[in-house]
Design an enzyme around this catalytic site. Structure first.
Site, short mmCIF file in Angstrom:
data_model
loop_
_atom_site.label_atom_id
_atom_site.label_comp_id
_atom_site.label_asym_id
_atom_site.label_seq_id
_atom_site.Cartn_x
_atom_site.Cartn_y
_atom_site.Cartn_z
N ARG A 25 0.76 -1.11 -0.05
CA ARG A 25 -0.09 0.03 0.08
C ARG A 25 0.97 1.28 -0.08
O ARG A 25 1.27 1.76 0.95
CB ARG A 25 -0.84 0.13 1.28
CG ARG A 25 -1.88 -1.06 1.22
CD ARG A 25 -3.09 -1.20 0.35
NE ARG A 25 -3.90 -2.23 0.34
CZ ARG A 25 -3.66 -3.35 -0.41
NH1 ARG A 25 -2.62 -3.44 -1.16
NH2 ARG A 25 -4.45 -4.39 -0.31
N ASP A 83 -7.36 -11.33 2.08
CA ASP A 83 -7.32 -11.57 3.60
C ASP A 83 -8.07 -12.86 3.82
O ASP A 83 -7.52 -13.84 4.85
CB ASP A 83 -7.86 -10.70 4.34
CG ASP A 83 -7.53 -9.07 4.00
OD1 ASP A 83 -6.01 -9.07 3.86
OD2 ASP A 83 -7.95 -8.18 4.27
#
Ligand code: AMP
Length: 302
Positions: free
Chosen positions: A167, A257
């Site tokens: 990110r 995830d």
């Protein structure tokens, strides 16, 4: 046989649109989402704990109660007086989601400030999971503390699993980001990257290039996720492509995830990485068919 699983990172307060200008409060964050799915998919002989930093305010208390309610252990959470959790808001405009974050001073940034606490928490478990986001939010000195404890865990034979989860906006610069992600991978023995991110930021031209790069850093076990194209598993034998499970895509939040949590849960029980990747794909397909990061256990098993 059971064991102890620990996920390390930041869980935030999530504000999503509830209609009529109202906001709904929830809790989510990449490493917590993975802990949630690992808990949902592991047998009761395994414990799942979350390590982060939280404050002494009301929202921190609510978050802890939420985690405990999901069966995730909270005794390794550091409490820091006067600090608060990070927060993000999901905006919806013409069906497109965008996010605003308030997390620069979150309590989670101090999760590794107490080296003894961190060492005790890691020593107590069999499996440690962390991500590139965990690394990105730490002050430099604490980052070194965490990486050295992870290297220690790896050297002592624990499974240390890492999702680079790249990110850029969390990092001070590109070079630091790529170097630290690589250091995170070196501290792990299982790396679970998403090919899209790796191609964008490391310039990998193929899934094989991603695998070779991480093997080159000394990582033995690799699962490269590639959205609807499936996941490639390289655990010492010939790499195997495990197809994705067809999904009606409603919201891709938490696809990676949930794949990680379900994959790890199944791999820890069976030791079969190919079968675990098929299970991870099935759970991820279910998760992206619903709104939100965290899908209740009852809906997963439907
Ligand atoms: P990603 O991080 O985007 O590669 O996604 C993680 C996992 O979620 C993939 O390995 C797939 O199992 C699943 N997944 C993501 N996108 C899709 C999709 N469009 N259709 C089916 N499965 C998907």
């Amino acid at each position: 046989m059971g064991g102890r699983f620990l996920s390390i990172g930041e869980c935030m307060v999530e504000l999503s649109q509830a209609g009529g200008g109202l906001l709904r409060k929830g809790f989510a964050g990449d490493t917590f989402n993975t802990a949630w799915y690992a808990r949902a998919c592991l047998p009761a002989t395994w414990s799942v704990d979350y390590l982060t930093g939280l404050g002494d305010d009301v929202v921190s208390e609510e978050m802890i109660a939420f985690m405990a309610g999901a069966g995730v252990g909270t005794s390794a959470i550091r409490r820091i007086a006067g600090r608060t959790p990070g927060l993000y808001m999901i905006h919806l405009k013409n069906g497109e989601r965008s996010f605003s974050y308030w997390r620069d001073t979150s309590a989670a940034r101090a999760l590794a400030a107490d080296a003894d606490h961190l060492r005790r928490a890691i020593e107590a478990v069999d499996v440690v999971y962390f991500s590139g986001i965990t690394l990105a939010i730490l002050p430099v000195a604490d980052l070194e503390t965490l990486l050295s404890e992870l290297r220690r865990a790896k050297a002592s034979g624990k499974l240390v699993a890492f999702d680079p989860n790249i990110r850029p906006r969390l990092w001070s610069g590109r070079e630091t980001m790529l170097a630290t992600i690589s250091d995170g991978a070196r501290a792990a023995n299982l790396v679970m990257p998403s090919f899209d991110d790796e191609a964008t930021h490391f310039g990998d031209v193929s899934v094989a290039a991603t695998m070779n790069r991480y093997h080159g850093l000394g990582v033995e076990k690799i699962v490269v996720k590639n959205g609807e194209h499936g996941a490639t598993v390289s655990f010492g034998d010939e790499p195997r492509l495990v197809p994705a499970v067809e999904a009606k895509v409603v919201d891709t939040t938490s696809a990676g995830d949930s794949f990680n949590g379900a994959f790890l849960a199944r791999y820890l029980v069976t030791g079969d990485a190919v079968e675990a990747a098929g299970f991870g794909a099935a759970v991820a397909a279910r998760v992206i068919g619903e709104h939100g990061a965290l899908i209740a256990y009852e809906k997963l098993v439907e």
